[in-house]
Scaffold this motif. Structure first.
Motif, PDB file in Angstrom:
ATOM      1  N   LEU A  95     -18.421  58.497  63.608  1.00 42.36           N
ATOM      2  CA  LEU A  95     -17.339  58.219  63.055  1.00 42.36           C
ATOM      3  C   LEU A  95     -16.487  56.890  63.665  1.00 42.36           C
ATOM      4  CD1 LEU A  95     -15.334  57.785  60.602  1.00 42.36           C
ATOM      5  CD2 LEU A  95     -13.948  59.757  61.781  1.00 42.36           C
ATOM      6  N   GLY A  96     -17.038  55.673  63.507  1.00 43.43           N
ATOM      7  CA  GLY A  96     -16.290  54.571  64.167  1.00 43.43           C
ATOM      8  C   GLY A  96     -14.943  53.977  63.461  1.00 43.43           C
ATOM      9  N   VAL A  97     -14.011  53.895  64.035  1.00 39.26           N
ATOM     10  CA  VAL A  97     -12.574  53.468  63.378  1.00 39.26           C
ATOM     11  C   VAL A  97     -12.186  52.447  63.979  1.00 39.26           C
ATOM     12  CG1 VAL A  97     -12.292  55.925  62.650  1.00 39.26           C
ATOM     13  CG2 VAL A  97     -11.364  55.270  64.844  1.00 39.26           C
ATOM     14  N   GLY A  98     -11.160  51.780  63.284  1.00 36.16           N
ATOM     15  CA  GLY A  98     -10.250  50.681  63.806  1.00 36.16           C
ATOM     16  C   GLY A  98      -9.115  50.600  62.979  1.00 36.16           C
ATOM     17  N   ILE A  99      -8.140  49.624  63.359  1.00 39.22           N
ATOM     18  CA  ILE A  99      -6.847  49.683  62.865  1.00 39.22           C
ATOM     19  C   ILE A  99      -6.926  48.279  61.759  1.00 39.22           C
ATOM     20  CG2 ILE A  99      -5.623  50.717  64.423  1.00 39.22           C
ATOM     21  CD1 ILE A  99      -4.407  48.033  65.067  1.00 39.22           C
ATOM     22  N   GLY A 100      -8.029  47.611  61.662  1.00 41.44           N
ATOM     23  CA  GLY A 100      -8.027  46.435  60.771  1.00 41.44           C
ATOM     24  C   GLY A 100      -7.577  45.243  61.308  1.00 41.44           C
ATOM     25  N   GLY A 166     -13.035  51.123  67.605  1.00 39.06           N
ATOM     26  CA  GLY A 166     -13.372  49.780  67.684  1.00 39.06           C
ATOM     27  C   GLY A 166     -11.922  48.857  67.914  1.00 39.06           C
ATOM     28  N   ALA A 167     -12.118  47.770  68.412  1.00 38.22           N
ATOM     29  CA  ALA A 167     -11.037  46.754  68.590  1.00 38.22           C
ATOM     30  C   ALA A 167     -11.780  45.111  68.625  1.00 38.22           C
ATOM     31  CB  ALA A 167     -10.329  47.129  69.721  1.00 38.22           C
ATOM     32  N   ILE A 168     -10.983  44.296  68.219  1.00 41.75           N
ATOM     33  CA  ILE A 168     -11.187  42.763  68.580  1.00 41.75           C
ATOM     34  C   ILE A 168     -10.492  42.309  69.620  1.00 41.75           C
ATOM     35  CG2 ILE A 168     -11.291  40.525  67.537  1.00 41.75           C
ATOM     36  CD1 ILE A 168     -11.613  41.879  64.710  1.00 41.75           C
ATOM     37  N   TRP A 169     -11.077  41.775  70.581  1.00 45.40           N
ATOM     38  CA  TRP A 169     -10.464  41.348  71.767  1.00 45.40           C
ATOM     39  C   TRP A 169      -9.675  39.958  71.210  1.00 45.40           C
ATOM     40  CZ3 TRP A 169     -10.632  36.664  74.502  1.00 45.40           C
ATOM     41  CH2 TRP A 169     -10.309  36.333  75.618  1.00 45.40           C
ATOM     42  N   ALA A 182      -7.918  56.427  74.576  1.00 49.10           N
ATOM     43  CA  ALA A 182      -7.842  57.613  75.596  1.00 49.10           C
ATOM     44  C   ALA A 182      -7.320  58.834  75.194  1.00 49.10           C
ATOM     45  CB  ALA A 182      -6.571  56.960  76.745  1.00 49.10           C
ATOM     46  N   ARG A 183      -6.593  58.628  74.029  1.00 47.32           N
ATOM     47  CA  ARG A 183      -5.967  59.822  73.452  1.00 47.32           C
ATOM     48  C   ARG A 183      -6.830  60.606  72.451  1.00 47.32           C
ATOM     49  NH1 ARG A 183       0.272  60.630  71.547  1.00 47.32           N
ATOM     50  NH2 ARG A 183       0.214  62.810  71.096  1.00 47.32           N
ATOM     51  N   TYR A 184      -7.512  59.722  71.475  1.00 47.43           N
ATOM     52  CA  TYR A 184      -8.215  60.229  70.552  1.00 47.43           C
ATOM     53  C   TYR A 184      -9.953  59.992  70.583  1.00 47.43           C
ATOM     54  CZ  TYR A 184      -3.609  60.358  68.443  1.00 47.43           C
ATOM     55  OH  TYR A 184      -2.267  60.774  68.242  1.00 47.43           O
ATOM     56  N   GLY A 185     -10.293  58.936  71.565  1.00 44.26           N
ATOM     57  CA  GLY A 185     -11.485  58.467  71.389  1.00 44.26           C
ATOM     58  C   GLY A 185     -12.692  59.152  72.129  1.00 44.26           C
ATOM     59  N   ASP A 186     -13.956  59.321  71.481  1.00 40.57           N
ATOM     60  CA  ASP A 186     -14.915  59.877  72.400  1.00 40.57           C
ATOM     61  C   ASP A 186     -15.900  58.647  72.912  1.00 40.57           C
ATOM     62  OD1 ASP A 186     -14.842  62.753  71.871  1.00 40.57           O
ATOM     63  OD2 ASP A 186     -15.083  61.965  69.941  1.00 40.57           O
ATOM     64  N   GLY A 187     -15.471  57.535  72.301  1.00 39.70           N
ATOM     65  CA  GLY A 187     -16.242  56.212  72.841  1.00 39.70           C
ATOM     66  C   GLY A 187     -15.331  54.952  72.421  1.00 39.70           C
ATOM     67  N   PHE A 188     -15.669  53.898  73.114  1.00 41.37           N
ATOM     68  CA  PHE A 188     -14.781  52.686  72.952  1.00 41.37           C
ATOM     69  C   PHE A 188     -15.890  51.456  72.710  1.00 41.37           C
ATOM     70  CE2 PHE A 188     -12.474  49.058  75.130  1.00 41.37           C
ATOM     71  CZ  PHE A 188     -11.894  48.624  74.110  1.00 41.37           C
ATOM     72  N   PHE A 189     -15.834  50.807  71.592  1.00 36.97           N
ATOM     73  CA  PHE A 189     -16.799  49.741  71.262  1.00 36.97           C
ATOM     74  C   PHE A 189     -16.031  48.543  70.554  1.00 36.97           C
ATOM     75  CE2 PHE A 189     -16.677  51.874  67.508  1.00 36.97           C
ATOM     76  CZ  PHE A 189     -17.754  51.341  66.317  1.00 36.97           C
TER      77      PHE A 189
END
Length: 313
Positions: A95-100, A166-169, A182-189
């Motif tokens: 499950l890959g998630v982001g805030i939009g 996920g996130a956009i720089w 750090a709190r919820y993620g198993d990975g960062f992309f």
């Protein structure tokens, strides 16, 4: 040493190949995963619908969302959809998630306050993680209140379905994103992220993870890598700029140093190797070329780039 994982991102190219057919080809070409974005007002089709279909036509390739925008999904709908795909795929779902933010019109039509997207997402991530692993969950928060909820079906993967954030720089990764990982993620992309900024983000995420009582070494590192093959970097950069502007309906400043794989296969390998040195093990390949060329580029990438990262035991 962990094997470096690669997976194509499906964008709306149904006139050339359907999402299920591309997944079948990706598995045959040797990709490790297959990813689908999820938008309200932009194509392609609903991500979970696509991945449910793909789960029945593939055997080994991992399936993921890149990304589900948390403010547009209730935590209950999201948990149900994720668990369903996990069961259908026999435990192959991420499950890959982001805030939009990439599609502002999605906030307009859904009536979600874009200024609350981070707080909404954090509360929903907390709920989803608990629904993945606990029975009789109760919650009293700002956006959701409920008692004694058990979500079924149960996850095939233990302890739970992996959650990648996920996130956009945008001249840096927001602190809220780093804390969320750090709190919820198993990975960062993230995407569009320069090498040095990625390194700084890793350092902060590890620090925050310790403050939350989590093991920083349990967090994996990845990148949503915009890629465009071409005769050289400059030619590929121009192509990527044109195509991303068409996709998002706004000018797009492609900066090659921001984690874009541009140019020849050797150019792409050189870019990826820099991120591998930071400990990245997962790359989602987002094609930024003309739709008619995407299938061919995915195939060339599989045959000429990925083999350079396959290590024998």
């Amino acid at each position: 040493m962990k094997q470096i994982q690669f997976g194509p991102l499906y964008v709306a190219i149904e006139e050339y190949i359907g999402p299920v057919e591309l997944a079948e080809k990706a598995e045959a070409w040797g990709y490790d995963s297959y990813w689908v974005p999820d938008y309200v007002t932009l194509p392609p089709m609903n991500a979970f619908t696509i991945l449910a279909a793909v789960s029945q036509r593939t055997r080994n390739i991992r399936l993921g969302t890149a990304v589900v925008v948390m403010p547009f999904w209730s935590p209950f709908q999201l948990a149900k959809a994720a668990l369903s795909v996990d069961v259908l795929s026999n435990g192959r779902f991420t499950l890959g998630v982001g805030i939009g933010g990439a599609a502002p019109k999605d906030f307009e039509v859904t009536g979600v306050d874009i200024h609350l997207r981070g707080r909404i997402s954090d509360e929903r991530l907390e709920i989803v993680r608990r629904l993945f692993t606990e029975s009789n969950v109760s919650h009293q928060g700002r956006f959701h209140r409920f008692a004694n909820l058990t979500m079924r079906p149960s996850s095939v993967q233990k302890p739970h379905i992996p959650i990648w954030v996920g996130a956009i720089w945008n001249n840096g990764i927001a602190e809220g994103v780093l804390r969320r990982v750090a709190r919820y993620g198993d990975g960062f992309f993230p995407t569009d992220t320069p090498l040095n900024d990625y390194k700084k983000a890793q350092e902060k995420i590890r620090k925050y993870a310790l403050s939350y009582g989590r093991d920083p070494n349990a967090i994996q590192w990845g990148l949503l890598l915009w890629a465009c093959l071409g005769d050289n970097k400059e030619q590929a950069r121009r192509t990527a700029s044109v195509e991303l502007e068409k996709r998002f309906g706004a000018p797009w400043n492609v900066q090659p140093e921001n984690g874009y794989a541009l140019g020849t296969p050797k150019d792409c390998i050189d870019t990826i190797e820099q991120y591998v040195e930071l400990g990245l093990t997962n790359f989602v390949i987002d094609p930024c070329c003309a739709p008619a060329d995407m299938l061919g580029q995915f195939e060339v990438f599989a045959k000429e780039v990925i083999p350079q990262f396959r290590r024998s035991d």
